[in-house]
Design an enzyme around this catalytic site. Structure first.
Site, mmCIF file in Angstrom:
data_model
loop_
_atom_site.group_PDB
_atom_site.id
_atom_site.type_symbol
_atom_site.label_atom_id
_atom_site.label_comp_id
_atom_site.label_asym_id
_atom_site.label_seq_id
_atom_site.Cartn_x
_atom_site.Cartn_y
_atom_site.Cartn_z
ATOM 1 N N ASP A 200 36.590 -18.757 22.039
ATOM 2 C CA ASP A 200 36.549 -18.747 23.501
ATOM 3 C C ASP A 200 37.819 -19.362 24.092
ATOM 4 O OD1 ASP A 200 34.448 -17.687 25.009
ATOM 5 O OD2 ASP A 200 33.067 -19.277 24.418
ATOM 6 N N LYS B 83 27.928 -9.004 23.097
ATOM 7 C CA LYS B 83 28.917 -9.557 22.149
ATOM 8 C C LYS B 83 28.487 -9.273 20.707
ATOM 9 C CE LYS B 83 30.422 -13.085 25.429
ATOM 10 N NZ LYS B 83 30.339 -14.466 25.930
ATOM 11 N N GLN C 294 27.404 -19.935 24.370
ATOM 12 C CA GLN C 294 27.377 -19.309 25.689
ATOM 13 C C GLN C 294 27.134 -20.369 26.769
ATOM 14 O OE1 GLN C 294 28.149 -16.103 26.180
ATOM 15 N NE2 GLN C 294 27.830 -16.181 28.387
HETATM 16 N N1 GUN Z 1 29.789 -17.824 30.320
HETATM 17 C C1 GUN Z 1 30.433 -16.979 31.175
HETATM 18 N N2 GUN Z 1 31.565 -16.510 30.621
HETATM 19 C C2 GUN Z 1 31.643 -17.054 29.380
HETATM 20 C C3 GUN Z 1 32.581 -16.928 28.324
HETATM 21 O O1 GUN Z 1 33.596 -16.230 28.402
HETATM 22 N N3 GUN Z 1 32.292 -17.647 27.202
HETATM 23 C C4 GUN Z 1 31.202 -18.439 27.090
HETATM 24 N N4 GUN Z 1 31.028 -19.108 25.974
HETATM 25 N N5 GUN Z 1 30.316 -18.579 28.058
HETATM 26 C C5 GUN Z 1 30.537 -17.887 29.196
#
Ligand code: GUN
Length: 295
Positions: free
Chosen positions: A121, A54, A98
């Protein structure tokens, strides 16, 4: 029939080029650079690899990007304070924590703490509610990526029988809610299946579009798929290491057999995964644009 392979590695870069252009325009016309902070708690290898990707994408697009590596014994209060700092930082338009978080931290409390206007998100209850009533500000990144893959591949969603396997808050519930809306790229008849579903194959065999986020390899085999269906595999299962020491991945769908029956299918890796990161970048750009009142 051998299926057409729909790759996020091909569609993602097209969207990233669009984002790059809009990012340059936002800077040129309004002097604004989209800013993203990713917060990672602890050392979960999968989380580290997602967050690294990311950050890399954000930098490549010319975003202002920060990463906060927080030790896994952080207190909930300290984490909430960190979020609060970024809520009021004008350089930051998107905040991503995350998941999963360590057990001693209440995930819901953390998601509530993020300013809904910086919730790239799309996990804050305000944004979940907006999505439900067809007024979404941010679509959660994986469902958004799936919808874009389908639309940009010319697949008709309007009127389709869509079957979603899995009811997570990150994928199953939001993709179902998005595709059922009376809107472009939606208006489908959606069935959600989960661990309480009595006869999974009965439902999956009816699907024109089958979206699988079950969390286990081979959850879907060829006998469970209708001839000519479109199959989207959201699974990411680690099944060992490659000789180069990288994690070896497979999805939830038995790709080799299902590709002989489907009309289109997404692979793992290289399918939905790269789209998720791309849509996070698009959400961050949109957050920056909307905070400057430019969309
Ligand atoms: N953990 C697994 N997928 C995601 C996601 O799309 N966003 C976040 N913040 N954590 C995750």
């Amino acid at each position: 029939m051998t299926a057409r392979i729909i790759r996020g590695t091909e569609i993602g870069p097209v969207i990233r080029d669009e984002i790059k252009e809009e990012t340059a325009r936002l800077l040129e016309q309004h002097g604004v650079v989209p800013g993203l902070v990713t917060i990672i708690v602890g050392q979960n290898p999968a989380s580290i690899s997602y967050v690294t990707a990311k950050q890399k994408a954000a930098k490549e697009l010319g975003f202002y990007s920060l990463q906060e590596d927080v030790p896994d014994d952080v207190t909930e209060t300290a984490l909430l304070e960190l979020i609060s700092t970024y809520n009021s930082d004008p350089r930051i338009h998107g905040i991503l924590v995350q998941l999963p978080l360590p057990k001693h931290i209440n995930e819901t409390k953390v998601l509530y703490a993020i300013d809904p206007d910086k919730d790239v998100d799309g996990f804050h209850p305000v944004n979940v509610g907006r999505l439900m009533i067809g007024e979404a500000k941010f679509y959660p990144c994986t469902p958004y990526g799936i919808q874009q893959m389908l639309m940009r591949s010319g697949i008709t969603i309007d009127g389709a029988e869509v079957v979603v396997v899995g009811r997570s808050n990150i994928v199953g519930k939001p993709i179902s809610m998005m595709l059922v809306q009376k809107a472009e790229g939606a208006n489908a008849t959606v069935t959600m299946c989960h661990t309480g579903t009595k006869d999974l194959a009965f439902h999956t065999r009816r699907a024109d579009i089958l979206i699988v986020a079950a969390g286990r390899p081979n959850a879907i085999t060829a006998d469970m798929v209708k001839e000519g269906a479109v199959v989207v595999d959201v699974g990411v299962n680690r099944i060992g290491m490659t000789p180069e020491g990288k994690a070896k991945l497979c999805g939830d769908v038995d790709f080799e057999s299902v590709k002989e029956k489907a009309s289109a299918i997404t692979p793992v890796p290289g399918g939905v995964g790269p789209m998720t990161i791309t849509m996070l970048m698009l959400n961050t750009l949109r957050a920056a644009q909307s905070m400057t009142g430019k969309i």
